[in-house]
Design an enzyme around this catalytic site. Structure first.
Site, PDB file in Angstrom:
ATOM      1  N   HIS A 181      49.093  43.145  38.578  1.00  0.00           N
ATOM      2  CA  HIS A 181      49.147  43.654  37.209  1.00  0.00           C
ATOM      3  C   HIS A 181      50.341  44.590  37.043  1.00  0.00           C
ATOM      4  O   HIS A 181      50.531  45.497  37.848  1.00  0.00           O
ATOM      5  CB  HIS A 181      47.866  44.406  36.861  1.00  0.00           C
ATOM      6  CG  HIS A 181      46.633  43.560  36.969  1.00  0.00           C
ATOM      7  ND1 HIS A 181      46.081  43.210  38.183  1.00  0.00           N
ATOM      8  CD2 HIS A 181      45.857  42.986  36.010  1.00  0.00           C
ATOM      9  CE1 HIS A 181      45.019  42.458  37.978  1.00  0.00           C
ATOM     10  NE2 HIS A 181      44.859  42.303  36.677  1.00  0.00           N
ATOM     11  N   LYS A 184      46.876  34.998  39.758  1.00  0.00           N
ATOM     12  CA  LYS A 184      46.823  35.611  38.427  1.00  0.00           C
ATOM     13  C   LYS A 184      47.850  36.733  38.326  1.00  0.00           C
ATOM     14  O   LYS A 184      47.889  37.631  39.175  1.00  0.00           O
ATOM     15  CB  LYS A 184      45.429  36.173  38.157  1.00  0.00           C
ATOM     16  CG  LYS A 184      45.340  37.001  36.873  1.00  0.00           C
ATOM     17  CD  LYS A 184      44.083  37.848  36.840  1.00  0.00           C
ATOM     18  CE  LYS A 184      44.120  38.864  35.710  1.00  0.00           C
ATOM     19  NZ  LYS A 184      43.006  39.842  35.786  1.00  0.00           N
TER      20      LYS A 184
END
Length: 257
Positions: free
Chosen positions: A149, A176
């Site tokens: 992230h 991700k």
């Protein structure tokens, strides 16, 4: 678009996060969310429970963190998730990546998540023990989502391409990456990198731009190769999330062409 290996349908999956301060609250939310149409995966964010366990330790009212009492509470609450028959992704989000779990407790918490034997666990790529945790999950027969992230900005196209490649070679089942855009050009950068990664790598990828600017990626990133999006039923877990109903409607329109 390569589908998630633990999702029931070959579609861009809709993952609904569940955050609660107690296991009982999480269990109640899981049961409530499971009645909504279009929900493919539940994501149980257990990092708030880590904070509660730490607070109890300091107050001297519970066993040592990671002890049998905490594990038993976690297992009991997970039983409600299992009964929904919706695959569950268990996530421990560290403070370093926008969550609640202190970094020094991250490894223990992910090990506890793996012990539940859910459909999948999230492992942050930036943690020192990520390779060992990925291997531990594999040995337990639990699928893995390796995540990264960027809460401050959107990396360059080259940086994103490199990150997707490194993460895809980690042994995880899904990759991700979530970024914070500051312009629509940043959103396009994320979508472009996701599209390239979905073609270049064997594992499914998830690409998300957060915040209000990134809302479009919550709706249509599947058109760019993203295997899933995160949506809400009730409270969300990140800025810019939309409701599962909204995302499912757009998904159905796009799939019909």
């Amino acid at each position: 678009m390569k589908p998630l290996p633990f999702a029931p349908r070959a579609l861009p999956a809709i993952i609904v996060p569940i955050l609660a301060r107690t296991g009982d609250d999480a269990a109640r939310q899981a049961i409530a969310v499971s009645s909504h149409e279009g929900v493919d995966v539940l994501e149980w964010r257990i990092d708030p429970l880590v904070v509660e366990a730490a607070d109890s330790e300091q107050a001297g009212v519970s066993e040592q963190y990671g002890g049998s009492a905490w594990d038993a509470d976690l297992a009991r609450s997970y039983g409600a998730f299992a009964r929904t028959r919706i695959p569950t992704l268990v996530t421990v989000r560290s403070e370093a990546e926008g969550g609640h779990c202190p970094v020094e407790r991250y490894t223990e918490a992910v090990e506890a998540a793996i012990a539940l034997r859910p459909a999948a666990v999230d492992v942050e790529m930036g943690r020192e023990e990520s390779a060992r945790l990925l291997e531990a999950a594999k040995e337990a027969g639990v699928a893995t989502v390796v995540s990264a992230h960027s809460w401050e900005a959107t990396p360059s196209s080259q940086q994103l391409d490199t990150a997707f490649a490194v993460m895809a070679s980690s042994g995880a089942d899904v990759v991700k990456i979530a970024v914070m855009p500051h312009s629509m050009e940043d959103v396009l950068t994320l979508l472009g990198a996701t599209a390239r990664a979905s073609q270049a790598h064997e594992v499914p990828v998830i690409g998300i731009a957060m915040g209000e600017l990134g809302r479009v990626t919550r709706l249509c990133a599947g058109e760019f190769g993203s295997a899933a999006t995160f949506a809400t039923v009730g409270a969300g877990s990140a800025p810019g999330q939309m409701t599962a109903e909204q995302v499912d409607l757009v998904r159905s329109i796009l799939l019909r062409g």
